[in-house]
Motif scaffolding. Structure first.
Motif, mmCIF file in Angstrom:
data_model
loop_
_atom_site.group_PDB
_atom_site.id
_atom_site.type_symbol
_atom_site.label_atom_id
_atom_site.label_comp_id
_atom_site.label_asym_id
_atom_site.label_seq_id
_atom_site.Cartn_x
_atom_site.Cartn_y
_atom_site.Cartn_z
ATOM 1 N N LEU A 87 -5.668 -81.342 -1.824
ATOM 2 C CA LEU A 87 -6.144 -80.130 -2.492
ATOM 3 C C LEU A 87 -5.483 -79.957 -3.855
ATOM 4 C CD1 LEU A 87 -6.264 -77.592 0.481
ATOM 5 C CD2 LEU A 87 -8.122 -78.953 -0.489
ATOM 6 N N THR A 88 -4.215 -80.327 -3.959
ATOM 7 C CA THR A 88 -3.534 -80.267 -5.253
ATOM 8 C C THR A 88 -4.165 -81.226 -6.251
ATOM 9 O OG1 THR A 88 -1.461 -79.676 -4.146
ATOM 10 C CG2 THR A 88 -1.306 -80.508 -6.401
ATOM 11 N N VAL A 89 -4.480 -82.435 -5.785
ATOM 12 C CA VAL A 89 -5.150 -83.412 -6.652
ATOM 13 C C VAL A 89 -6.506 -82.882 -7.102
ATOM 14 C CG1 VAL A 89 -6.213 -85.699 -6.682
ATOM 15 C CG2 VAL A 89 -3.939 -85.408 -5.705
ATOM 16 N N CYS A 90 -7.219 -82.231 -6.192
ATOM 17 C CA CYS A 90 -8.530 -81.661 -6.532
ATOM 18 C C CYS A 90 -8.397 -80.619 -7.636
ATOM 19 C CB CYS A 90 -9.161 -81.053 -5.285
ATOM 20 S SG CYS A 90 -10.761 -80.268 -5.549
ATOM 21 N N CYS A 91 -7.441 -79.718 -7.496
ATOM 22 C CA CYS A 91 -7.252 -78.658 -8.499
ATOM 23 C C CYS A 91 -6.793 -79.239 -9.836
ATOM 24 C CB CYS A 91 -6.237 -77.640 -7.997
ATOM 25 S SG CYS A 91 -6.768 -76.709 -6.546
ATOM 26 N N ALA A 92 -5.853 -80.191 -9.791
ATOM 27 C CA ALA A 92 -5.351 -80.788 -11.031
ATOM 28 C C ALA A 92 -6.447 -81.563 -11.759
ATOM 29 C CB ALA A 92 -4.170 -81.699 -10.720
ATOM 30 N N SER A 93 -7.270 -82.276 -11.022
ATOM 31 C CA SER A 93 -8.355 -83.041 -11.648
ATOM 32 C C SER A 93 -9.384 -82.128 -12.275
ATOM 33 C CB SER A 93 -9.021 -83.948 -10.602
ATOM 34 O OG SER A 93 -8.100 -84.859 -10.062
ATOM 35 N N LEU A 94 -9.702 -81.028 -11.590
ATOM 36 C CA LEU A 94 -10.668 -80.088 -12.152
ATOM 37 C C LEU A 94 -10.117 -79.449 -13.420
ATOM 38 C CD1 LEU A 94 -13.400 -78.669 -11.806
ATOM 39 C CD2 LEU A 94 -12.218 -76.904 -10.479
ATOM 40 N N ALA A 95 -8.834 -79.085 -13.414
ATOM 41 C CA ALA A 95 -8.220 -78.513 -14.610
ATOM 42 C C ALA A 95 -8.206 -79.516 -15.752
ATOM 43 C CB ALA A 95 -6.804 -78.047 -14.300
ATOM 44 N N ASN A 96 -7.922 -80.785 -15.456
ATOM 45 C CA ASN A 96 -7.921 -81.815 -16.493
ATOM 46 C C ASN A 96 -9.322 -82.041 -17.055
ATOM 47 O OD1 ASN A 96 -6.502 -84.195 -17.879
ATOM 48 N ND2 ASN A 96 -8.146 -85.238 -16.783
ATOM 49 N N ALA A 97 -10.327 -82.040 -16.174
ATOM 50 C CA ALA A 97 -11.705 -82.209 -16.642
ATOM 51 C C ALA A 97 -12.136 -81.039 -17.515
ATOM 52 C CB ALA A 97 -12.647 -82.349 -15.440
ATOM 53 N N ALA A 98 -11.732 -79.823 -17.154
ATOM 54 C CA ALA A 98 -12.066 -78.659 -17.973
ATOM 55 C C ALA A 98 -11.388 -78.737 -19.333
ATOM 56 C CB ALA A 98 -11.654 -77.380 -17.241
ATOM 57 N N SER A 99 -10.141 -79.216 -19.371
ATOM 58 C CA SER A 99 -9.431 -79.366 -20.646
ATOM 59 C C SER A 99 -10.099 -80.421 -21.526
ATOM 60 C CB SER A 99 -7.972 -79.740 -20.380
ATOM 61 O OG SER A 99 -7.281 -79.966 -21.588
ATOM 62 N N ASP A 100 -10.499 -81.530 -20.912
ATOM 63 C CA ASP A 100 -11.195 -82.576 -21.675
ATOM 64 C C ASP A 100 -12.525 -82.070 -22.219
ATOM 65 O OD1 ASP A 100 -9.127 -84.274 -21.147
ATOM 66 O OD2 ASP A 100 -10.150 -85.370 -19.546
ATOM 67 N N SER A 101 -13.234 -81.293 -21.424
ATOM 68 C CA SER A 101 -14.506 -80.737 -21.880
ATOM 69 C C SER A 101 -14.294 -79.791 -23.053
ATOM 70 C CB SER A 101 -15.199 -80.012 -20.736
ATOM 71 O OG SER A 101 -16.420 -79.438 -21.152
ATOM 72 N N ASP A 102 -13.242 -78.990 -22.988
ATOM 73 C CA ASP A 102 -12.948 -78.070 -24.081
ATOM 74 C C ASP A 102 -12.603 -78.827 -25.358
ATOM 75 O OD1 ASP A 102 -12.347 -75.269 -25.018
ATOM 76 O OD2 ASP A 102 -10.369 -76.159 -25.307
ATOM 77 N N GLN A 103 -11.809 -79.894 -25.241
ATOM 78 C CA GLN A 103 -11.470 -80.706 -26.409
ATOM 79 C C GLN A 103 -12.701 -81.396 -26.986
ATOM 80 O OE1 GLN A 103 -8.329 -83.401 -25.302
ATOM 81 N NE2 GLN A 103 -6.878 -81.757 -24.839
ATOM 82 N N MET A 104 -13.621 -81.812 -26.112
ATOM 83 C CA MET A 104 -14.843 -82.456 -26.578
ATOM 84 C C MET A 104 -15.692 -81.479 -27.388
ATOM 85 S SD MET A 104 -17.726 -84.372 -24.250
ATOM 86 C CE MET A 104 -18.049 -82.859 -23.348
ATOM 87 N N VAL A 105 -15.771 -80.245 -26.929
ATOM 88 C CA VAL A 105 -16.530 -79.241 -27.664
ATOM 89 C C VAL A 105 -15.856 -78.921 -28.992
ATOM 90 C CG1 VAL A 105 -17.285 -76.837 -27.628
ATOM 91 C CG2 VAL A 105 -17.582 -78.262 -25.611
ATOM 92 N N ASP A 106 -14.529 -78.816 -29.001
ATOM 93 C CA ASP A 106 -13.813 -78.570 -30.251
ATOM 94 C C ASP A 106 -14.053 -79.681 -31.259
ATOM 95 O OD1 ASP A 106 -12.819 -76.215 -29.295
ATOM 96 O OD2 ASP A 106 -10.865 -77.037 -28.709
ATOM 97 N N SER A 107 -14.048 -80.927 -30.778
ATOM 98 C CA SER A 107 -14.305 -82.055 -31.668
ATOM 99 C C SER A 107 -15.721 -82.005 -32.229
ATOM 100 C CB SER A 107 -14.087 -83.366 -30.913
ATOM 101 O OG SER A 107 -14.340 -84.478 -31.734
ATOM 102 N N ALA A 108 -16.691 -81.614 -31.372
ATOM 103 C CA ALA A 108 -18.071 -81.499 -31.845
ATOM 104 C C ALA A 108 -18.211 -80.365 -32.850
ATOM 105 C CB ALA A 108 -19.011 -81.292 -30.662
ATOM 106 N N GLN A 109 -17.471 -79.293 -32.674
ATOM 107 C CA GLN A 109 -17.497 -78.200 -33.641
ATOM 108 C C GLN A 109 -16.890 -78.629 -34.970
ATOM 109 O OE1 GLN A 109 -15.460 -75.124 -31.424
ATOM 110 N NE2 GLN A 109 -17.382 -74.121 -30.852
ATOM 111 N N CYS A 110 -15.781 -79.370 -34.909
ATOM 112 C CA CYS A 110 -15.177 -79.875 -36.142
ATOM 113 C C CYS A 110 -16.128 -80.821 -36.880
ATOM 114 C CB CYS A 110 -13.865 -80.584 -35.829
ATOM 115 S SG CYS A 110 -12.523 -79.477 -35.354
#
Length: 335
Positions: free
Chosen positions: A276-299
């Motif tokens: 369950l910890t791995v599940c939560c950590a992976s989801l948080a990492n995927a959300a962070s990567d998605s946010d960075q991807m959107v920031d890069s597209a905005q830039c």
């Protein structure tokens, strides 16, 4: 995001296969709480991963990109998710949310019916004996829960077995097992892979009540006989939505009662907690990567805008992420 967003799916599949075994190797009370936590965390992880995958497709719609002020070309270049995967994720998420809504309405109606039945019954005692030859025994949850037993059921049992039956139903009410049951049904509605957890959860709740009844009566054999005789007498006559002593896999419950109490084991719970910890950590990492991807597209969108300034703009220019700065040659002539 390419890898981490899929980890919640893998964790859900693993728990769906192995988590039901907790019902047989871990004390039922601890197993019930473990299954409830597993169902809740994996359901959130499942929905979150589907939402992230669906967003990668929705974000590429020109109208959405214009509203979010990011570059569709840059997003497509950085996005590792195929459009068909994003579309399928969006469809699965929509179906899951719709199914969850239907299940939530059904659970609400069930609670309302149970509360109305409790209001119709006697308010003086916890036990209500119904004058009916059909063997019935179940618990009605609510603020003032009731144990409903028919005259036909009481005639099938001895005095000690009646005591065990009532202790079993009382354990359902005291432990608020209907809340566990609702959680498993709702999470299974959102994520079909969690249906084995819901089935195992129903069995664990009956085992939990069995163990509490055995402690109350002081004789596991009496409880085993009560469960077996009640199940044979009722033969499926108990309301399917109620918490009844005749629920679950009765032969396995009887065998467990005839054996010593299950020992406390920490290894299965620790292993499940790590998953369950791995599940939560992976989801948080995927959300962070998605946010960075959107920031890069905005830039990238801001950079494209900066490369084509308007004809009358001779004083300010935006940087690569859209912030405006004075031109150096103009800064020298400022008063």
């Amino acid at each position: 995001m390419l890898f981490s967003v899929y980890v919640p799916f893998a964790v859900t599949a693993v728990l769906a296969v192995f988590a039901p075994r907790l019902a047989h190797v871990v004390p039922p009370r601890r197993a019930a709480w473990a299954l409830a936590c597993a169902a809740l965390v994996t359901a959130v992880g499942w929905a979150g991963a589907l939402a992230l995958l669906a967003f990668t497709g929705v974000a590429q719609i020109p109208e959405v990109a214009e509203e979010g002020r990011w570059s569709v070309a840059a997003l497509r270049a950085e996005d590792p998710v195929y459009l068909v995967v994003a579309a399928g994720s969006a469809l699965m998420l929509a179906v899951g949310v719709l199914s969850l809504g239907v299940a939530a309405v059904g659970q609400a109606r069930h609670f309302v019916r149970a509360r109305r039945e409790c209001a119709r019954l006697s308010q003086e005692t916890e036990l209500v004996v119904v004058d009916d030859e059909v063997p019935l025994a179940f618990a009605l949850p609510g603020p003032a829960g009731r144990i409903v037993v028919s005259r036909g059921m009481l005639q099938c049992l001895s005095d000690r077995e009646r005591e065990a039956l009532l202790a079993h139903e009382r354990a359902h009410l005291r432990g608020r097992h209907h809340l566990f049951q609702s959680l498993w049904r709702l999470t299974a509605a959102l994520n079909p892979l969690l249906r084995p957890l819901a089935v195992a959860g129903g069995f664990v709740l009956e085992r939990w009540a069995d163990e509490e009844a055995a402690k109350s009566v002081g004789d596991r054999t009496v409880v085993a006989h009560a469960v077996g005789r009640a199940a044979l007498a009722s033969a499926g006559a108990s309301p399917p939505a109620a918490l009844a002593a005749t629920g679950g896999a009765v032969p396995q419950r009887v065998l467990a009662l005839l054996a010593p109490p299950p020992p406390s084991r920490s290894l299965p719970l620790v292993a499940g907690g790590l998953l369950l910890t791995v599940c939560c950590a992976s989801l948080a990492n995927a959300a962070s990567d998605s946010d960075q991807m959107v920031d890069s597209a905005q830039c990238a969108a801001y950079t494209a805008t900066a490369s084509a300034p308007s004809a009358g703009d001779h004083r300010y220019r935006p940087d690569s992420c859209g912030r405006e700065h004075d031109r150096p040659e103009l800064q020298e002539h400022r008063p």
